[in-house]
Enzyme design. Structure first.
Site, PDB file in Angstrom:
ATOM      1  CD  GLU A   1       5.873  -3.710  20.457  1.00  0.00           C
ATOM      2  OE1 GLU A   1       5.898  -5.030  20.331  1.00  0.00           O
ATOM      3  OE2 GLU A   1       5.173  -2.920  19.957  1.00  0.00           O
TER       4      GLU A   1
ATOM      5  CD  GLU B   1     -13.014  14.091 -15.417  1.00  0.00           C
ATOM      6  OE1 GLU B   1     -13.345  13.160 -16.030  1.00  0.00           O
ATOM      7  OE2 GLU B   1     -13.769  15.412 -15.704  1.00  0.00           O
TER       8      GLU B   1
END
Length: 577
Positions: free
Chosen positions: A76, A316
């Site tokens: 491919e 955080e």
């Protein structure tokens, strides 16, 4: 002759299955050593799941690490396109081609080229593939993808026959082959035949959960070999594919008796005076603002101060913000970052799924080899507090860190109303030590407290200690009891001031009493001195009176004798004549 020896080898005879290690991190552990040597393996999955990458890395690792050249035959994409794609993983296929370790061959499949007299024939493909194998003495082969090869075949019987013929040809050549295939709607492959012919089938899956993509791998079958049957997360990163087979690990890691300091002296004292066990896991849970991140920073700071490496996963704050905030309480982490002892990994939790976070941690820990790891906070890794996947992810991570002997600290965010005996992410039972931070509102202010809910294998305090910040880091204040209450914050300071004032007043009163006593003692001493002087004076007078009386008596006696003698002389005159 060499071909006949291969065909008679144990890998093809079935007496004892030989395996070819893939070199892919984690995959060899799942497959108990690698793919079946001299046999074909089918790697199937939907578009974008990583089939081509796995097949290419299998060849590259074999050529670089195990001395097994390989042939990659594509149907491919061209060789140049594949080489360019693999550069993103750090694999230089063109260099390996020049070294005769890899052969790349792009085959443009046209039905007219492989069809003879109206029948499908793979003989031309076999000749071309055989030439490529012989040119570099290849031990490994990758075919990508099988659907492109059989795209023009509509007869099911011919398709089955040619598939069997292809797989048999690969076995007869004695090469370890990886064949990729697209997943079908109701079967593992589009045709539903390849999985029956292959000796090993690996299914790759790329799914979207809560808008976050995750990749997973599962060994569907493996003839003649034990293998892991669970789904395993894997990641395509800058260094190739990483599979995390944590669920296959057994609880056989060694338990160390050595202790490591937490970086907080008061906390170490609460944990028997020596800190936590090396290689153990510690959970620090609490509501917002209780100091969880500060404890994590102190933990890695202490490790780096000992000359050890540490990793801090922050979900955080950015690295810059974290360094600034910790510096405000005297924890200077930037010096360890500059020295290469501390690595701060600051990312958004939504960047990856749980599995990708887990694989990323696995790779980073394996590469950096830290002695301490801190994750702040684990509750941010999921939007749902009762996410079963989070507990499973943490279980895998904890097991992995224990096998490495790495001491781990995890922080977990809880709500203000969460009870001390529960953890919102439900992982407290996995931890060796559990610290609970709490906000206490009393007398118009909020103070922080810390207590050790559990610590396996060591004596630990059951007291509640006040948790404070200063410009020298964080520390715990000794328990301050007043009656049956524990006072904290300004209530403690106010009571201490009252006690100090009372102590000063008592001291002054004691000093006054002592002065009065001394003055009275002086007065009594003066009285005693006066009485003594008076007694001495009276004694002198008495002695004088006695002496005078004695002198007067002796004088009287002397005069009496004199007078008696005088009289005797007057009455006898003869004595004068």
């Amino acid at each position: 002759m060499a071909l006949r020896q291969r065909k008679a080898s144990p890998s093809t005879s079935g007496a004892q299955l030989r395996k070819s290690p893939t070199g892919i991190l984690g995959l060899d552990e799942i497959t108990d050593g690698g793919l079946p040597a001299g046999r074909p393996t089918l790697v199937c999955g939907a578009a974008g799941c990583g089939k081509t990458m796995l097949a290419a890395e299998f060849l590259v690792r074999g050529a670089q690490d195990f001395g097994e050249p390989g042939v990659f035959m594509m149907f491919e994409e061209t060789a140049a396109e594949l080489a360019e794609n693999m550069l993103s993983l750090g694999f230089d296929l063109e260099k390996l081609q020049r070294q005769k370790k890899i052969a790349l061959d792009f085959v443009r499949v046209e039905r007219s080229e492989i069809e003879e007299t109206g029948e499908y024939d793979l003989e031309g493909l076999f000749i071309r593939l055989g030439y490529a194998i012989d040119s570099i003495k290849a031990k490994r082969v990758a075919l990508d993808t099988i659907e492109a090869l059989f795209a023009g075949v509509t007869n099911h019987a011919i398709l089955r026959a040619e598939l069997r013929r292809l797989f048999r040809w690969l076995k007869d050549r004695g090469v370890t082959a990886v064949i990729t295939g697209e997943r079908g709607e109701s079967s593992f492959t589009r045709y539903g035949l390849e999985e029956y012919v292959a000796d090993c089938v690996i299914l790759l899956d790329h799914r979207i959960v809560n808008q976050v993509s995750t990749r997973r791998l599962r060994v569907v079958k493996y003839r003649g070999s034990a293998h892991g049957t669970n789904e395993y997360p894997f990641l395509i990163g800058a260094r190739g594919i990483s599979v995390l087979p944590i669920t296959s690990l057994a609880l056989n890691h060694a338990a160390s008796r050595q202790r490591v300091a937490t970086g907080i002296q008061g906390l170490d004292e609460m944990l028997g005076g020596l800190g936590v066990f090396q290689g153990s896991s510690v959970l620090v849970s609490g509501s917002p603002g209780t100091g969880k991140s500060s404890i994590a920073a102190s933990f890695v700071d202490a490790a780096c101060a000992r000359g050890e490496r540490a990793i801090l996963f922050a979900y955080e704050e950015s690295e810059s913000q974290l360094l600034r905030n910790m510096q405000s309480i005297g924890i200077r982490l930037e010096r360890w970052v500059r020295k290469g002892l501390l690595k701060i990994e600051s990312t958004r939790p939504t960047l990856h799924g749980l599995e990708q976070h887990l694989v990323h941690m696995y790779n980073l820990v394996s590469e950096f080899a830290p002695s301490v790891v801190a994750v702040d906070p684990i509750s941010n890794l999921t939007e749902h507090t009762e996410d079963a996947g989070l507990k499973l992810t943490l279980m895998r991570l904890i097991d992995f860190l224990k096998t490495k002997g790495t001491t781990a600290l995890f922080t977990s965010l809880t709500s203000d109303s969460a009870a001390a005996a529960s953890s919102e992410v439900g992982v407290s039972s996995l931890m060796d030590s559990w610290l609970w931070l709490n906000n206490v509102a009393f007398n118009g202010e909020r103070t922080r407290t810390l207590q050790v809910l559990k610590s396996r294998g060591m004596a630990h305090s059951n007291q509640v200690r006040e948790f404070v910040f200063s410009d020298r880091g964080v520390d715990l204040i000794d328990v301050y009891m007043f009656g049956d209450q524990v006072l904290t914050g300004t209530a403690r300071q106010s009571h201490e001031a009252q006690l100090q004032a009372s102590t000063e007043l008592r001291g002054r009163d004691h000093a006054r009493r002592l002065r009065d006593l001394a003055n009275r003692r002086k007065a009594l001493d003066a009285q005693i001195a006066a009485l003594t002087l008076e007694a001495e004076e009276r004694a002198g007078e008495v002695e004088f009176a006695i002496a005078r009386e004695q002198m007067e008596a002796e004088g009287a006696q002397t005069r009496a004798r004199s007078m008696s003698a005088a009289r005797s002389a007057t009455s006898n005159p003869r004595s004068r004549g």
